[in-house]
Design a protein around this motif. Structure first.
Motif, mmCIF file in Angstrom:
data_model
loop_
_atom_site.group_PDB
_atom_site.id
_atom_site.type_symbol
_atom_site.label_atom_id
_atom_site.label_comp_id
_atom_site.label_asym_id
_atom_site.label_seq_id
_atom_site.Cartn_x
_atom_site.Cartn_y
_atom_site.Cartn_z
ATOM 1 N N GLU A 17 0.530 -1.222 0.063
ATOM 2 C CA GLU A 17 0.115 -0.176 -0.324
ATOM 3 C C GLU A 17 0.605 1.909 -0.087
ATOM 4 N N PHE A 18 1.972 1.719 0.583
ATOM 5 C CA PHE A 18 2.711 1.951 0.563
ATOM 6 C C PHE A 18 3.610 2.184 -0.624
ATOM 7 N N ALA A 19 3.604 1.480 -1.362
ATOM 8 C CA ALA A 19 4.430 1.416 -2.874
ATOM 9 C C ALA A 19 3.487 2.253 -3.455
ATOM 10 N N ALA A 20 2.292 1.962 -3.271
ATOM 11 C CA ALA A 20 1.134 2.087 -4.348
ATOM 12 C C ALA A 20 1.251 3.604 -4.065
ATOM 13 N N GLY A 21 0.358 4.161 -2.742
ATOM 14 C CA GLY A 21 0.547 5.698 -2.710
ATOM 15 C C GLY A 21 1.540 6.156 -3.313
ATOM 16 N N GLU A 22 3.208 6.093 -2.946
ATOM 17 C CA GLU A 22 4.144 6.580 -2.934
ATOM 18 C C GLU A 22 3.969 6.887 -4.777
ATOM 19 N N LEU A 23 3.570 5.941 -5.780
ATOM 20 C CA LEU A 23 3.426 6.184 -6.912
ATOM 21 C C LEU A 23 2.320 6.870 -7.302
ATOM 22 N N GLY A 24 0.877 6.997 -7.506
ATOM 23 C CA GLY A 24 -0.097 7.107 -7.442
ATOM 24 C C GLY A 24 -0.671 6.691 -8.017
ATOM 25 N N GLU A 25 -2.390 6.977 -9.013
ATOM 26 C CA GLU A 25 -2.804 6.203 -9.972
ATOM 27 C C GLU A 25 -1.844 5.372 -10.654
ATOM 28 N N LEU A 26 -2.078 4.139 -10.531
ATOM 29 C CA LEU A 26 -1.419 3.154 -12.001
ATOM 30 C C LEU A 26 -2.272 3.087 -12.476
ATOM 31 N N VAL A 27 -1.622 2.855 -14.042
ATOM 32 C CA VAL A 27 -2.497 2.686 -14.883
ATOM 33 C C VAL A 27 -2.108 1.845 -15.801
ATOM 34 N N TYR A 28 -0.727 1.474 -15.717
ATOM 35 C CA TYR A 28 -0.743 -0.127 -16.567
ATOM 36 C C TYR A 28 0.740 -0.922 -15.818
ATOM 37 N N VAL A 29 0.362 -1.689 -16.102
ATOM 38 C CA VAL A 29 1.466 -3.206 -15.212
ATOM 39 C C VAL A 29 1.782 -3.993 -16.642
ATOM 40 N N GLU A 30 2.370 -4.288 -16.700
ATOM 41 C CA GLU A 30 3.686 -5.014 -17.354
ATOM 42 C C GLU A 30 4.217 -6.702 -16.762
ATOM 43 N N VAL A 31 4.035 -7.380 -17.728
ATOM 44 C CA VAL A 31 4.508 -8.327 -16.627
ATOM 45 C C VAL A 31 4.679 -9.575 -18.197
ATOM 46 N N ASP A 32 6.117 -9.474 -18.785
ATOM 47 C CA ASP A 32 6.341 -10.416 -20.117
ATOM 48 C C ASP A 32 6.967 -11.405 -19.239
ATOM 49 N N THR A 33 7.426 -12.337 -17.735
ATOM 50 C CA THR A 33 7.885 -12.745 -17.978
ATOM 51 C C THR A 33 7.088 -14.275 -17.396
ATOM 52 N N VAL A 34 6.045 -14.185 -17.747
ATOM 53 C CA VAL A 34 5.536 -15.336 -17.106
ATOM 54 C C VAL A 34 6.219 -16.897 -17.904
ATOM 55 N N GLY A 35 6.217 -17.880 -16.990
ATOM 56 C CA GLY A 35 7.148 -19.499 -17.265
ATOM 57 C C GLY A 35 8.432 -19.202 -17.370
ATOM 58 N N GLU A 36 9.209 -17.822 -16.650
ATOM 59 C CA GLU A 36 10.031 -17.833 -16.225
ATOM 60 C C GLU A 36 10.577 -18.135 -14.967
ATOM 61 N N VAL A 37 12.087 -18.220 -14.766
ATOM 62 C CA VAL A 37 12.113 -18.572 -13.341
ATOM 63 C C VAL A 37 13.142 -16.878 -13.574
ATOM 64 N N VAL A 38 12.595 -16.497 -12.016
ATOM 65 C CA VAL A 38 13.651 -15.046 -12.045
ATOM 66 C C VAL A 38 14.259 -15.153 -10.617
ATOM 67 N N GLU A 39 15.618 -14.729 -10.806
ATOM 68 C CA GLU A 39 16.750 -15.031 -9.235
ATOM 69 C C GLU A 39 15.724 -13.502 -8.890
ATOM 70 N N LYS A 40 15.984 -13.822 -7.068
ATOM 71 C CA LYS A 40 15.789 -13.172 -6.587
ATOM 72 C C LYS A 40 16.215 -11.531 -6.787
ATOM 73 N N ASP A 41 15.378 -10.090 -6.309
ATOM 74 C CA ASP A 41 16.324 -9.102 -6.443
ATOM 75 C C ASP A 41 16.279 -9.230 -8.069
ATOM 76 N N GLY A 42 15.810 -9.673 -9.342
ATOM 77 C CA GLY A 42 15.420 -9.556 -10.842
ATOM 78 C C GLY A 42 14.595 -8.352 -10.746
ATOM 79 N N VAL A 43 14.183 -7.759 -11.930
ATOM 80 C CA VAL A 43 13.081 -7.597 -12.185
ATOM 81 C C VAL A 43 11.966 -8.322 -13.027
ATOM 82 N N PHE A 44 10.485 -8.520 -12.649
ATOM 83 C CA PHE A 44 10.035 -9.118 -13.348
ATOM 84 C C PHE A 44 9.034 -8.357 -14.141
ATOM 85 N N GLY A 45 8.817 -7.178 -14.317
ATOM 86 C CA GLY A 45 7.885 -6.745 -14.710
ATOM 87 C C GLY A 45 7.687 -4.956 -14.042
ATOM 88 N N THR A 46 6.817 -4.130 -14.649
ATOM 89 C CA THR A 46 7.215 -2.712 -14.550
ATOM 90 C C THR A 46 6.131 -2.394 -14.318
#
Length: 130
Positions: free
Chosen positions: A30-59
């Motif tokens: 909730e803190f992060a969402a509040g800092e960002l403000g109203e979200l207009v788009y979410v992108e996750v193009d890593t479905v099916g992939e293994v993402v390492e700890k601290d790796g970027v999985f979307g925006t």
């Protein structure tokens, strides 16, 4: 602002909710969402992939900024929340409205459960953001 006790938190403001022994939901706080403000788009193009700890999985994109989403633990991404996907529900504001339930971002299969121990509980996360 609330930070549910049953969740684990990362310093990058993601949360992890265990569903069973090795699957979990991940979203932003909730803190992060509040800092960002109203979200207009979410992108996750890593479905099916293994993402390492601290790796970027979307925006996530808000009116004024775009922010990377960081994987709190090494995990295989099983599903992107269809309610957020522009090709399905296309409702990214669910993250602002209900970040811990309807606004989850991905469902994952955790690869190394011991990494959960590196995350914060609700009290430690509250200290971080205060």
């Amino acid at each position: 602002m609330t930070f549910p006790k049953e969740l684990k938190y990362s310093k990058e403001h993601e949360w992890v909710k265990m569903l069973d022994d090795n699957t979990a939901l991940i979203g932003i706080t909730e803190f992060a969402a509040g800092e960002l403000g109203e979200l207009v788009y979410v992108e996750v193009d890593t479905v099916g992939e293994v993402v390492e700890k601290d790796g970027v999985f979307g925006t996530v994109e808000a009116v004024k900024t775009t922010s990377d989403l960081y994987m709190p633990v090494t995990a295989k991404i099983l599903e992107f929340n269809p309610a957020l996907d522009e090709n399905e529900g296309d409702n990214p504001t669910l993250i602002n409205e209900d970040p811990y339930e309807e606004g989850w971002i991905v469902k994952v299969e955790i690869q190394d459960a011991s990494e959960l121990e590196t995350l914060m509980d609700d009290a430690a996360y509250t200290e971080l953001v205060d």
